[in-house]
Scaffold this motif. Structure first.
Motif, PDB file in Angstrom:
ATOM      1  N   LYS A  83       6.769  17.591  -3.865  1.00 63.62           N
ATOM      2  CA  LYS A  83       5.410  16.544  -3.744  1.00 63.62           C
ATOM      3  C   LYS A  83       4.174  17.453  -4.263  1.00 63.62           C
ATOM      4  N   PRO A  84       4.022  18.588  -3.881  1.00 64.21           N
ATOM      5  CA  PRO A  84       2.616  19.276  -4.134  1.00 64.21           C
ATOM      6  C   PRO A  84       2.475  19.418  -5.759  1.00 64.21           C
ATOM      7  N   VAL A  85       3.937  19.547  -6.152  1.00 58.64           N
ATOM      8  CA  VAL A  85       3.963  19.953  -7.840  1.00 58.64           C
ATOM      9  C   VAL A  85       3.512  18.758  -8.509  1.00 58.64           C
ATOM     10  N   LEU A  86       4.134  17.541  -8.028  1.00 54.70           N
ATOM     11  CA  LEU A  86       3.872  16.220  -8.457  1.00 54.70           C
ATOM     12  C   LEU A  86       2.227  15.745  -8.412  1.00 54.70           C
ATOM     13  N   VAL A  87       1.833  16.136  -7.349  1.00 53.36           N
ATOM     14  CA  VAL A  87       0.279  15.754  -7.033  1.00 53.36           C
ATOM     15  C   VAL A  87      -0.426  16.518  -8.125  1.00 53.36           C
ATOM     16  N   LYS A  88      -0.009  17.902  -8.159  1.00 47.00           N
ATOM     17  CA  LYS A  88      -0.908  18.511  -8.999  1.00 47.00           C
ATOM     18  C   LYS A  88      -0.760  18.157 -10.577  1.00 47.00           C
ATOM     19  N   ILE A  89       0.447  17.758 -10.794  1.00 45.10           N
ATOM     20  CA  ILE A  89       0.627  17.089 -12.206  1.00 45.10           C
ATOM     21  C   ILE A  89      -0.259  15.944 -12.352  1.00 45.10           C
TER      22      ILE A  89
END
Length: 199
Positions: free
Chosen positions: A119-125
């Motif tokens: 989830k944090p990776v997708l938010v960052k992307i």
């Protein structure tokens, strides 16, 4: 792993499809390529792999206990009384049910952990896509899928998104990424590249 990540991405698909009321360009990103370049994804994959191995070992141990119990029952079945046979069969059934429940719980726990890590990776992307979209005037950004046969190179914002994410690519990596890729050949299982059509 890739299928699970794609399922997670699908859950957050609205993140990557930000349509605005003003007319503008439509772009796309190669989410697979971005994932391969992010350290957070590699860390998440390593953590998930370690967790999966732990569950596999526990599952294997439980399966051995069940097999031993089944073998013990087969060997002693003829010497057991009816009531003892019923007790042994119930014990085996209980072990089978426990094994199945453990497997289901392990799968659910892995999926939950995957969602938590990604989830944090997708938010960052998403934030990087949004930043590049605003800078370059894109009103809609899609994820390039395997069934897309053609996408104009000028609309591919994968490399600018990686730059915003802080990923530095060598010139060789950039050139390799820009090489024409043919998804039709990939779909057929043929490892081949098509040369671009010359105007």
């Amino acid at each position: 792993m890739k299928k699970c990540i794609l399922m997670l991405v699908a859950c957050y698909c609205p993140i990557f499809c930000q349509a605005q009321t003003t007319s503008g360009k439509t772009g796309y990103i190669d989410i697979h390529y971005i994932f391969t370049r992010l350290a957070e994804v590699k860390t998440a994959e390593a953590e998930l792999s370690s967790l999966q191995q732990q569950y596999s070992k526990q599952l294997e141990a439980k399966a051995h206990v069940l097999q031993a119990k089944q073998q013990e029952y087969v060997t002693a079945e003829k010497t057991l009384s009816e009531s003892m046979r019923r007790i042994a069969q119930q014990d085996i059934l209980l072990l089978e049910n426990n094994l199945q429940k453990f497997q289901e719980d392990a799968v659910a726990a892995l999926q939950q952990k995957k969602a938590l890590l990604m989830k944090p990776v997708l938010v960052k992307i998403h934030q990087a896509v949004e930043a590049v979209s605003r800078t370059e005037g894109f009103s809609l950004v899609l994820m390039q899928a395997e069934n897309v046969l053609y996408g104009e190179a000028a609309l591919d914002i994968t490399l600018p998104v990686l730059t915003v994410l802080g990923v530095t690519l060598s010139d060789a990596d950039k050139q390799q990424y820009k090489q024409p890729r043919n998804n039709l050949y990939s779909w057929l299982g043929v490892n081949e590249r098509l040369s671009p059509i010359k105007q």
